[in-house]
Scaffold this motif. Structure first.
Motif, PDB file in Angstrom:
ATOM      1  N   ILE A   1      24.935  -7.322  19.827  1.00  0.00           N
ATOM      2  CA  ILE A   1      24.088  -8.456  19.438  1.00  0.00           C
ATOM      3  C   ILE A   1      25.004  -9.897  20.030  1.00  0.00           C
ATOM      4  CG2 ILE A   1      23.759 -10.290  17.278  1.00  0.00           C
ATOM      5  CD1 ILE A   1      23.154  -7.904  15.880  1.00  0.00           C
TER       6      ILE A   1
ATOM      7  N   TRP B   1       9.084  -3.522  14.769  1.00  0.00           N
ATOM      8  CA  TRP B   1       9.652  -4.115  13.875  1.00  0.00           C
ATOM      9  C   TRP B   1       8.538  -3.986  12.613  1.00  0.00           C
ATOM     10  CZ3 TRP B   1      14.194  -7.169  13.419  1.00  0.00           C
ATOM     11  CH2 TRP B   1      14.889  -7.324  14.677  1.00  0.00           C
TER      12      TRP B   1
ATOM     13  N   TYR C   1      16.181  -8.790   9.484  1.00  0.00           N
ATOM     14  CA  TYR C   1      16.329  -9.952  10.311  1.00  0.00           C
ATOM     15  C   TYR C   1      15.647 -10.886   9.379  1.00  0.00           C
ATOM     16  CZ  TYR C   1      15.245 -13.141  13.941  1.00  0.00           C
ATOM     17  OH  TYR C   1      15.186 -14.366  14.663  1.00  0.00           O
TER      18      TYR C   1
ATOM     19  N   SER D   1      14.448 -14.556   9.291  1.00  0.00           N
ATOM     20  CA  SER D   1      14.111 -15.707  10.337  1.00  0.00           C
ATOM     21  C   SER D   1      13.431 -16.721   9.791  1.00  0.00           C
ATOM     22  CB  SER D   1      13.492 -15.050  11.364  1.00  0.00           C
ATOM     23  OG  SER D   1      12.291 -14.484  11.191  1.00  0.00           O
TER      24      SER D   1
ATOM     25  N   CYS E   1      17.274 -18.896  15.404  1.00  0.00           N
ATOM     26  CA  CYS E   1      16.465 -17.599  15.143  1.00  0.00           C
ATOM     27  C   CYS E   1      15.677 -17.309  16.199  1.00  0.00           C
ATOM     28  CB  CYS E   1      15.555 -17.710  13.946  1.00  0.00           C
ATOM     29  SG  CYS E   1      16.272 -18.091  12.300  1.00  0.00           S
TER      30      CYS E   1
ATOM     31  N   LYS F   1      15.878 -13.842  18.885  1.00  0.00           N
ATOM     32  CA  LYS F   1      14.972 -13.022  18.977  1.00  0.00           C
ATOM     33  C   LYS F   1      14.722 -13.135  20.379  1.00  0.00           C
ATOM     34  CE  LYS F   1      10.274 -12.074  18.103  1.00  0.00           C
ATOM     35  NZ  LYS F   1       8.698 -12.618  17.436  1.00  0.00           N
TER      36      LYS F   1
ATOM     37  N   PHE G   1      17.184  -9.781  20.666  1.00  0.00           N
ATOM     38  CA  PHE G   1      16.061  -8.677  20.207  1.00  0.00           C
ATOM     39  C   PHE G   1      15.148  -8.258  21.161  1.00  0.00           C
ATOM     40  CE2 PHE G   1      16.820 -10.324  15.522  1.00  0.00           C
ATOM     41  CZ  PHE G   1      17.926  -9.794  15.597  1.00  0.00           C
TER      42      PHE G   1
ATOM     43  N   LEU H   1      14.046  -1.402  11.846  1.00  0.00           N
ATOM     44  CA  LEU H   1      13.951  -2.960  11.936  1.00  0.00           C
ATOM     45  C   LEU H   1      13.118  -3.638  11.081  1.00  0.00           C
ATOM     46  CD1 LEU H   1      14.112  -3.305  16.056  1.00  0.00           C
ATOM     47  CD2 LEU H   1      15.947  -3.228  14.466  1.00  0.00           C
TER      48      LEU H   1
ATOM     49  N   GLN I   1      11.870  -7.111  10.160  1.00  0.00           N
ATOM     50  CA  GLN I   1      11.782  -8.970   9.973  1.00  0.00           C
ATOM     51  C   GLN I   1      11.322  -9.383   8.726  1.00  0.00           C
ATOM     52  OE1 GLN I   1       9.910 -10.746  13.266  1.00  0.00           O
ATOM     53  NE2 GLN I   1      10.759 -12.969  13.039  1.00  0.00           N
TER      54      GLN I   1
ATOM     55  N   PRO J   1      19.732 -17.820  11.136  1.00  0.00           N
ATOM     56  CA  PRO J   1      19.283 -16.600  11.062  1.00  0.00           C
ATOM     57  C   PRO J   1      20.378 -15.509  10.215  1.00  0.00           C
ATOM     58  CG  PRO J   1      20.133 -16.708  13.173  1.00  0.00           C
ATOM     59  CD  PRO J   1      20.127 -18.144  12.535  1.00  0.00           C
TER      60      PRO J   1
ATOM     61  N   VAL K   1      21.321 -11.420   9.872  1.00  0.00           N
ATOM     62  CA  VAL K   1      21.258 -10.168  10.009  1.00  0.00           C
ATOM     63  C   VAL K   1      22.184  -9.399   9.359  1.00  0.00           C
ATOM     64  CG1 VAL K   1      21.644  -7.995  11.723  1.00  0.00           C
ATOM     65  CG2 VAL K   1      20.721 -10.345  12.619  1.00  0.00           C
TER      66      VAL K   1
END
Length: 146
Positions: A12, A35, A56, A58, A66, A70, A74, A89, A91, A124, A126
């Motif tokens: 990340i 996702w 995640y 967002s 965010c 992405k 991501f 994953l 979102q 964001p 995580v």
């Protein structure tokens, strides 16, 4: 299983370091990880696949960090290769614009997950959890709205 969250956060952070950088023109298309939008489904999959879950949080249409996370992390090759092997994953989106609003059931689900895993409303955010929803890592940036 992830032995350490360090590798994920290295992926990340390397992506965040590249924010603003353009990918080379000769990059081949990257297979994007899938996702999900439901933690219950993710928990079942994580148990079966023996993986951790990346949540995640967002604001897909109002939160610039965010959007950058992405677009630059991501969608990166490193992240997607890592995620495919190690993560489920999820979102949990909180769009602001009327045209991007989620179905009522999805909004309710996301709000419930935010109460549990993002009570301060950081975007964001995580969060890495296991299939029993025990947190092993958290990373976030508070942007505020406005």
């Amino acid at each position: 299983m992830i032995k350490s969250s360090t590798k994920l956060f290295a992926v990340i952070l390397s992506g965040l370091h590249a924010v603003g950088a353009s990918p080379p023109a000769d990059d081949k298309p990257i297979k994007q990880a899938i996702w999900l939008d439901n933690l219950d489904l993710a928990n079942d999959k994580a148990k079966n696949d023996k993986k951790h879950i990346l949540l995640y949080f967002s604001g897909s249409d109002w939160c610039r960090p965010c959007i950058q996370l992405k677009e630059k992390v991501f969608t990166s090759k490193n992240f997607n290769q890592f995620a495919e092997k190690n993560l489920i994953l999820v979102q949990l989106d909180f769009p602001a614009q009327k045209k991007n609003q989620l179905a009522d059931a999805q909004r309710a689900h996301n709000a419930k997950m935010a109460e549990i895993h993002n009570p301060k409303g950081v975007f964001p955010l995580v969060v890495i959890i296991n299939s029993e929803e025990r947190k092993s890592a958290i990373w976030g940036v508070s942007t505020g709205r406005g």
